[in-house]
Scaffold this motif. Structure first.
Motif, mmCIF file in Angstrom:
data_model
loop_
_atom_site.group_PDB
_atom_site.id
_atom_site.type_symbol
_atom_site.label_atom_id
_atom_site.label_comp_id
_atom_site.label_asym_id
_atom_site.label_seq_id
_atom_site.Cartn_x
_atom_site.Cartn_y
_atom_site.Cartn_z
ATOM 1 N N VAL A 168 0.858 -1.280 -0.068
ATOM 2 C CA VAL A 168 -0.095 -0.054 -0.025
ATOM 3 C C VAL A 168 0.901 1.255 -0.077
ATOM 4 O O VAL A 168 1.398 1.473 1.020
ATOM 5 N N GLU B 5 -0.920 -1.005 -4.712
ATOM 6 C CA GLU B 5 -1.732 0.243 -4.902
ATOM 7 C C GLU B 5 -1.302 1.431 -4.213
ATOM 8 O O GLU B 5 -0.545 1.448 -3.445
ATOM 9 N N THR C 55 -1.995 5.143 -2.680
ATOM 10 C CA THR C 55 -3.129 5.911 -1.974
ATOM 11 C C THR C 55 -2.640 7.321 -1.458
ATOM 12 O O THR C 55 -1.574 7.695 -1.899
ATOM 13 N N TYR D 29 -2.769 8.055 1.563
ATOM 14 C CA TYR D 29 -2.716 8.167 3.499
ATOM 15 C C TYR D 29 -1.613 8.957 3.669
ATOM 16 O O TYR D 29 -1.831 9.620 4.722
ATOM 17 N N LEU E 172 -4.608 3.663 8.571
ATOM 18 C CA LEU E 172 -5.084 3.464 7.269
ATOM 19 C C LEU E 172 -4.278 2.597 6.667
ATOM 20 O O LEU E 172 -5.316 1.632 5.691
ATOM 21 N N ARG E 173 -3.491 2.444 6.538
ATOM 22 C CA ARG E 173 -2.546 1.279 5.861
ATOM 23 C C ARG E 173 -2.907 -0.066 6.403
ATOM 24 O O ARG E 173 -3.209 -1.022 5.510
ATOM 25 N N LYS F 166 -5.396 -0.848 7.931
ATOM 26 C CA LYS F 166 -7.053 -1.313 7.659
ATOM 27 C C LYS F 166 -7.091 -1.728 6.435
ATOM 28 O O LYS F 166 -7.819 -2.630 6.191
ATOM 29 N N ARG F 167 -6.397 -1.047 5.482
ATOM 30 C CA ARG F 167 -6.563 -1.558 4.109
ATOM 31 C C ARG F 167 -6.067 -2.904 3.778
ATOM 32 O O ARG F 167 -6.471 -3.808 3.049
ATOM 33 N N GLU G 218 -8.595 -5.482 4.854
ATOM 34 C CA GLU G 218 -9.396 -5.485 3.607
ATOM 35 C C GLU G 218 -9.052 -6.547 2.473
ATOM 36 O O GLU G 218 -9.670 -7.314 2.138
ATOM 37 N N LEU G 219 -7.598 -6.320 2.150
ATOM 38 C CA LEU G 219 -7.185 -7.102 0.880
ATOM 39 C C LEU G 219 -6.958 -8.640 1.481
ATOM 40 O O LEU G 219 -7.145 -9.328 0.650
#
Length: 249
Positions: free
Chosen positions: A69, A95, A97, A99, A120-121, A123-124, A127-128
């Motif tokens: 990320v 990806e 971002t 952030y 934020l990273r 959390k992402r 999700e991934l």
């Protein structure tokens, strides 16, 4: 000799120490799908390189996937990682971002930029892991991170706590692992040079200006006065943290 060629002392130390911790803590299982969080820094890049070798050695089938990320300070910094993954036939999700700039902008005036961006990273990444049905998320924390975190928690948070080598999240649906937690950074740096990994510069304006880096620098100053205390500190905290993980099994 494996298909990875002859390994140097630092490379062997890296691969064997990671393997030791994986075995002692029963870190992975047959059919495990590991997402390895790669920031582009030396720790996480060496982790994925060593895990490729461990994947070929261990007597079980596991899958590896690189997760990156990009915080957004340099939109093209991850290009070497894309090429490297293609060269080694690694699946990846990479990806870009915003952030990092958000963490240093008006949206986050009163909080730590590192905490905001990291939150934020992370959390992402969770999700991934869900998106790709991954069972494990591997983070590149080292023995140096363990020592620094331990001292930070005592001085900043008033609690005795380190970093777990393996811990469940989301009611056990995801296991966060730190395979390099017993490995010192000096071996990681040497192995990275010898593997010629395409590590890129950290362009974050808060790099080396955090409480974590301050505490680590102060520890380094004390250890330089008496090098024996450094070895004792690392050995004591590694044994303590490993004992805690073994008791959880």
């Amino acid at each position: 000799m494996g298909k990875w060629g002859k390994l140097s002392y630092a490379q062997k130390k890296t691969v064997s120490t990671i393997g030791m911790l994986m075995q002692k803590t029963e870190m992975v299982h047959e059919g495990a799908r590991l997402g390895i969080a790669v920031s582009g820094g030396v720790d996480s890049f060496v982790l994925i390189r060593a895990m490729l070798i461990r994947q070929a050695i261990i007597p079980m089938n596991i899958e590896l996937m690189v997760l990156h990320v990009n915080p957004g300070f340099d939109p093209e910094s991850h290009k070497p990682l894309i090429q490297w993954c293609e060269e080694y036939g690694l699946s990846s999700h990479i990806e870009l971002t915003d952030y990092g700039p958000r963490a240093h902008g008006p949206e986050n005036r009163n909080k730590s930029a590192c905490f905001f961006c990291s939150k934020l990273r992370r959390k992402r990444l969770y999700e991934l892991c869900g998106q790709y049905n991954l069972t494990h998320l591997a983070i590149g924390h080292t023995a140096d991170d363990l020592v620094t975190t331990f001292h930070m928690n005592i001085t900043q948070n008033g609690r005795v706590q380190g970093l777990s080598a393996s811990e469940p999240f989301f009611k056990g649906k995801l296991q966060m692992i730190r395979p390099a937690l017993m490995l010192e950074k000096k071996y990681i740096k040497a192995a990275a040079r010898q593997w010629e990994l395409p590590i890129w510069k950290n362009n974050c304006p808060s790099n080396d200006a955090t409480k974590r880096s301050y505490i680590y620098d102060r520890l380094q100053e004390e250890w330089q006065k008496n090098p024996v205390t450094r070895n004792n500190t690392f050995n004591a905290l590694r044994r303590w943290q490993l004992d805690l993980n073994m008791k959880k099994q």
